[in-house]
Scaffold this active site. Structure first.
Site, PDB file in Angstrom:
ATOM      1  N   ASP A 119       0.844  -1.206   0.000  1.00 17.94           N
ATOM      2  CA  ASP A 119       0.000   0.000   0.000  1.00 17.94           C
ATOM      3  C   ASP A 119       0.873   1.246   0.000  1.00 17.94           C
ATOM      4  OD1 ASP A 119      -2.987  -0.743   0.546  1.00 17.94           O
ATOM      5  OD2 ASP A 119      -1.887  -1.929   2.022  1.00 17.94           O
ATOM      6  N   THR A 127      -6.926  -4.022  -0.491  1.00 12.92           N
ATOM      7  CA  THR A 127      -5.820  -4.550   0.314  1.00 12.92           C
ATOM      8  C   THR A 127      -6.180  -5.896   0.929  1.00 12.92           C
ATOM      9  OG1 THR A 127      -5.018  -2.331   0.794  1.00 12.92           O
ATOM     10  CG2 THR A 127      -4.280  -4.085   2.258  1.00 12.92           C
TER      11      THR A 127
END
Length: 125
Positions: free
Chosen positions: A19, A104
């Protein structure tokens, strides 16, 4: 993938080094191309400072070593380069929103076909 959580115990708030590295790459390339005049809001802005993930391994990952961003591929934006001068937008009127790794949780679960990068552009908004 190494995972920390922005909100402890909330699986929807998963955070990985991917991320943060993806955000650095996208935001870095935008800033390199348009400078500090372009306002960019990234989903992971300040995540290592203000969330439960701040003390975790993800925020200390070696993937986050600063590297020069890759130049943007202008050939993907050919139509934008042909815009007439009077139709161009002033950089101060643009805000770019970046979700560097949308999905995610899916990334952590290995469902990579459900993961993407989202970039939204607002003009005068």
């Amino acid at each position: 993938a190494q995972v920390n959580y922005k909100i402890e115990g909330d699986v929807r708030s998963a955070l990985t080094a991917a991320d943060l590295a993806a955000q650095m790459a996208v935001v870095g390339s935008l800033e390199q191309e348009w400078g500090n005049g372009l306002r960019v809001v990234g989903e992971e802005d300040l995540v290592c400072d203000l969330t439960d993930a701040s003390g975790g391994d993800v925020c200390a990952s070696e993937l986050l070593d600063p590297q020069p961003p890759a130049p943007l591929r202008r050939d993907y934006c050919g139509v934008l380069l042909r815009v007439e001068e009077e139709e161009r937008v002033k950089i101060r009127d643009v805000v770019v929103f970046v979700d560097p790794l949308d999905g995610t949780r899916e990334f952590v679960e290995g469902r990579l076909h459900n993961v993407q990068t989202l970039v939204g552009i607002a003009i005068n908004g």
